[in-house]
Motif scaffolding. Structure first.
Motif, short mmCIF file in Angstrom:
data_model
loop_
_atom_site.label_atom_id
_atom_site.label_comp_id
_atom_site.label_asym_id
_atom_site.label_seq_id
_atom_site.Cartn_x
_atom_site.Cartn_y
_atom_site.Cartn_z
N GLU A 336 -1.99 40.25 -24.78
CA GLU A 336 -3.37 40.65 -24.56
C GLU A 336 -3.89 41.44 -25.75
N LYS A 337 -5.16 41.23 -26.01
CA LYS A 337 -5.89 41.99 -27.02
C LYS A 337 -6.00 43.42 -26.51
N ARG A 338 -5.96 44.40 -27.44
CA ARG A 338 -5.93 45.78 -26.96
C ARG A 338 -7.05 46.64 -27.51
N LEU B 189 -17.36 21.34 -36.83
CA LEU B 189 -16.88 20.28 -37.71
C LEU B 189 -17.70 19.00 -37.59
N GLU B 190 -18.18 18.67 -36.40
CA GLU B 190 -18.98 17.47 -36.24
C GLU B 190 -20.31 17.60 -36.98
N ALA B 191 -20.87 18.80 -37.00
CA ALA B 191 -22.10 19.01 -37.77
C ALA B 191 -21.83 18.81 -39.26
N GLY B 192 -20.65 19.21 -39.69
CA GLY B 192 -20.26 18.96 -41.07
C GLY B 192 -20.18 17.48 -41.35
N ARG B 193 -19.53 16.74 -40.45
CA ARG B 193 -19.36 15.30 -40.65
C ARG B 193 -20.70 14.57 -40.59
N ARG B 194 -21.49 14.90 -39.54
CA ARG B 194 -22.68 14.10 -39.29
C ARG B 194 -23.81 14.40 -40.26
N PHE B 195 -23.96 15.69 -40.60
CA PHE B 195 -25.13 16.09 -41.39
C PHE B 195 -24.77 16.68 -42.76
N GLY B 196 -23.49 16.71 -43.08
CA GLY B 196 -23.10 17.22 -44.39
C GLY B 196 -23.28 18.72 -44.56
N ILE B 197 -23.32 19.44 -43.46
CA ILE B 197 -23.49 20.89 -43.53
C ILE B 197 -22.16 21.54 -43.91
N PRO B 198 -22.18 22.52 -44.83
CA PRO B 198 -20.92 23.19 -45.19
C PRO B 198 -20.31 23.87 -43.96
N THR B 199 -19.00 23.74 -43.79
CA THR B 199 -18.33 24.36 -42.64
C THR B 199 -17.47 25.52 -43.10
N ALA B 200 -17.24 26.44 -42.18
CA ALA B 200 -16.46 27.63 -42.50
C ALA B 200 -15.72 28.10 -41.26
N GLY B 201 -14.75 28.96 -41.47
CA GLY B 201 -14.04 29.51 -40.32
C GLY B 201 -13.19 30.68 -40.74
N THR B 202 -12.86 31.51 -39.77
CA THR B 202 -12.01 32.67 -40.07
C THR B 202 -10.72 32.50 -39.26
N ALA B 203 -10.49 33.35 -38.28
CA ALA B 203 -9.31 33.23 -37.42
C ALA B 203 -9.66 33.89 -36.09
N ALA B 204 -8.90 33.57 -35.06
CA ALA B 204 -9.15 34.12 -33.72
C ALA B 204 -8.03 35.09 -33.34
N HIS B 205 -8.30 35.89 -32.33
CA HIS B 205 -7.28 36.82 -31.84
C HIS B 205 -6.03 36.09 -31.40
N ALA B 206 -6.21 34.85 -30.92
CA ALA B 206 -5.05 34.09 -30.44
C ALA B 206 -3.99 33.95 -31.53
N PHE B 207 -4.44 33.82 -32.77
CA PHE B 207 -3.47 33.62 -33.85
C PHE B 207 -2.60 34.86 -34.03
N THR B 208 -3.21 36.02 -33.91
CA THR B 208 -2.43 37.25 -34.01
C THR B 208 -1.50 37.39 -32.81
N LEU B 209 -2.04 37.12 -31.62
CA LEU B 209 -1.24 37.27 -30.39
C LEU B 209 -0.06 36.30 -30.36
N LEU B 231 -9.12 37.66 -42.72
CA LEU B 231 -8.19 38.13 -41.68
C LEU B 231 -8.97 38.90 -40.60
N LEU B 232 -8.69 38.57 -39.36
CA LEU B 232 -9.34 39.22 -38.22
C LEU B 232 -8.54 40.48 -37.89
N VAL B 233 -9.14 41.64 -38.04
CA VAL B 233 -8.35 42.88 -38.02
C VAL B 233 -8.51 43.71 -36.74
#
Lengths: 444, 444
Positions: A336-338, B189-209, B231-233
């Motif tokens: 769990e997130k804390r 990602l579909e908006a990137g594919r369909r319309f050529g819009i630049p895509t971006a992303g960071t990370a979610a809490h799930a990755f840390t957990l 990094l999601l801190v």
């Protein structure tokens, strides 16, 4: 308009309805060996929209085929080149979800902290996050608003006619959610085709304006669509419009529609006028910016049918259900997130609902499952809420939309009476986590 | 998930994204011979959402191909059997829109009463009503909200990350509208594919957990995605999270993201901490229930990037633009509804915008076109707003999304300065109907 076809013959791929970070996290997890760790993800709402007393689960019937169609074909993989490394692209080329999903059935009520959907698999199931949430957040928001409208409309039919006020595909899903929640029909033809929902329609002002006068328009409509049709009487003067309608169609006219003005006053005067013309069986359809409050305000008026547009397809002020998709278990241990503001409680969970002998629900008990957990002590009128939805990646047979509609109707009856009030209030049922605090520190 | 394929090889048919009454009205009009009358339909908004000062036209680039794909194939016609008579079904089997469409280009500003889109054809063009409105009402609502966010964010980039809070297809369109309105990237990602819009992303809490501790998660992410990653801190303690991030990644770390808490306070303290660790180039990405007001409140803080979700995809309180599709001309004569509450002004209209020599817009003049109408007296700094979009059923080449983005940026600069204020106010420009009252009795 639509995603690329999937590589196999089948429905279009849903794989790119995904946020990029899910795939980059997967890449990092594949690289360090954590991607294979057994994981449980849970979908829940920390709170209901302000003042709402219940939420309605909707979208499951759209979600399960969408999960099965979550396959990366050539078109999808091509887009990911340059974003992901080769190892991840190779992994995705073979990926399909082969884990389990369980959750609340469509048409069930939910409350803050209810474990609405649980996805069990490896960490790779993180890739389903956006698709799952998009479908549930949209469809639950619409159904939750629509259920309030259906509840106050009582046995007067509601027509869903809001397609023009929302995205063209969202409109189809909104029609489905509204029907699930008790609406009688939709104006949306694609919703009729795709989901078998009954469709309906009246006429627009354009049809009257097209003609040389109102009488000509009414005569044309009756000639083509029969005397059971609904004539729109407010293009010019409503009293004259009603008089013309009955003169042209006779007292057997099916219905009139009024789309503007003070609907309560107009309904009363239209009813008197229709009755005085002998059209005692002609029904009155009201539309024009109706929401649950306006519908409630018209309860005492001689209204036969409500047409609802904007408010239902936009969730009546709450266009998204605000559900989240959280990792709650890794390798069999709760996580769990804390941080202070977003507390979550880990573990794989299910829910039971408790009832009085009269059938009124009293409490929702959420409990952890798995090694070392304790099941709730059974009581006589418990009901298991959580049902299996997908086993080993294969969607299990689900209730029909009509069955889910009945399920919701029964669930609404089981709410404590104050749960149906439109006014702002607390959730109608308390959700408690067995052996812990409120699930997810739900705001109540 | 998507409509049936069209009978010809080509994009899926859009013909059932239609309200039933449009087709039953067409049936009645075919029967009485009025369906062939030359007609003009106009799309406009009677008012802007409460307090908004401008609207942004968006969706044209999605609309034109959707109109071309509005063809009734076997699948669509099958659904209509039992609803429509044979004559109408035969008519629809051959139907494609072969008239003209003109309107405001994508990325243009609009105001109450602006003739945003004009459809010229026969009465049969009534069948396009729902499709046209669904696309414009959704896309304009998102772009209008997104433009306010981009305006207050100034030159700090905005990431659109709201896909999970709206219908899965609406999410793709929302990403497009947000990009048009000035967002830098999308997570979709579909908006990137369909319309050529630049895509971006960071990370979610799930990755840390998922990992045994935060350091292991950060190390895995940096190893796979490089030191330029975000990094999601805030999964556990933010101060410790930042210290761990820099310890693991070094002072060259690309960015940190904070998704909860008092973002202003946290941004300041994060900046101090990063600087003290030598990570002076590490950027700060803030997310978590940001809307235009929260973004404005953070202007003085050391924020480098904003991540915006729910508020942008739901139009920040105004999820639909509320545009209508009204018949304004039949057989060359203006027509208009005359009931008290919804006044419309008939006639085929176009618009010019007037400017000061400095380039600041001063007025929008709507004028009728056609026999017996008077053109506005030209002034030196007039600009024609209305442009041709479809001629004889064929879509004309349109600006690219990037060009429309530039068009909007220039249009925003031309607004009177009070037009960019976030606070509630009147529309930034007056729209006047030449030789008449406000167009459509616009509420201003």
């Amino acid at each position: 308009m639509s995603p690329s076809p999937s590589p196999t013959t089948g429905p279009p791929s849903t794989a790119l309805f995904t946020d990029q970070y899910e795939l980059t996290m997967l890449q990092a997890a594949l690289a360090d060996g954590t991607a294979d760790r057994p994981c449980v993800f849970e979908v829940f709402a920390r709170k209901l929209p302000a003042g709402r007393r219940y939420g309605v689960v909707a979208g499951t019937g759209r979600l399960l085929p969408a999960v099965e169609a979550f396959r990366f074909g050539e078109t999808e993989l091509q887009r990911l080149t340059g974003i992901l490394d080769t190892r991840t692209i190779d992994f995705l080329a073979d990926y399909h979800f082969d884990g389990d999903i369980e959750g609340y059935p469509e048409g069930e009520l939910y409350f803050p902290g209810s474990p609405v959907l649980t996805v069990t698999g490896t960490f790779a199931a993180v890739v389903l996050e956006t698709l799952v949430l998009s479908i549930l957040n949209h469809d639950c928001a619409i159904a939750s608003a629509a259920a309030r409208m259906a509840s106050v409309a009582d046995d007067r039919p509601l027509i869903e006619m809001g397609s023009r006020r929302t995205h063209e595909e969202a409109a189809v899903a909104a029609a489905r959610s509204a029907y699930l929640a008790g609406f009688a029909t939709t104006s949306n033809l694609e919703a009729g085709r795709r989901f078998g929902i009954p469709t309906a329609g009246t006429a627009a002002h354009a049809f009257t304006l097209l003609h040389d006068d109102e009488a000509a328009a009414f005569a044309a409509q009756v000639a083509s669509l029969g005397v059971g049709t609904t004539l729109l009487v407010d293009t010019y003067d409503i009293t004259e419009g009603i008089a013309t309608a009955i003169r042209v169609a006779g007292p057997e006219l099916g219905a009139i529609r009024i789309d503007s003005g003070d609907l309560g006053v107009l309904a009363r005067s239209a009813r008197r006028q229709l009755d005085s013309l002998g059209a005692t069986g002609t029904r009155i359809v009201l539309s024009g910016d109706l929401d649950e409050f306006a519908i409630a305000a018209l309860r005492a008026e001689p209204v036969d049918v409500y047409g609802v547009g904007t408010s239902v397809v936009t969730g009546s002020g709450a266009p998204t259900a605000g559900m989240v998709y959280k990792l709650t278990e890794v390798d069999g241990r709760p996580v769990e997130k804390r941080s202070a503001h977003k507390v979550s409680h880990g573990g794989h969970k299910r829910a039971i609902r408790r009832y009085r002998p009269t059938g009124t629900a009293t409490e929702e008990v959420v409990h952890r499952v798995g090694a070392g957990t304790v099941a709730p002590v059974p009581e006589e009128h418990d009901r298991e809420i959580t049902v299996p939805l997908v086993r080993g990646g294969v969607a299990l047979p689900q209730p029909t939309l009509a069955e889910s509609r009945d399920h919701l109707r029964a669930a609404m009856v089981s709410l404590p009476w104050e749960g149906l009030k439109l006014s702002q209030g607390d959730p109608a049922l308390r959700t408690t986590l067995l052996g812990g605090a409120d699930p997810h520190g739900a705001e109540r």
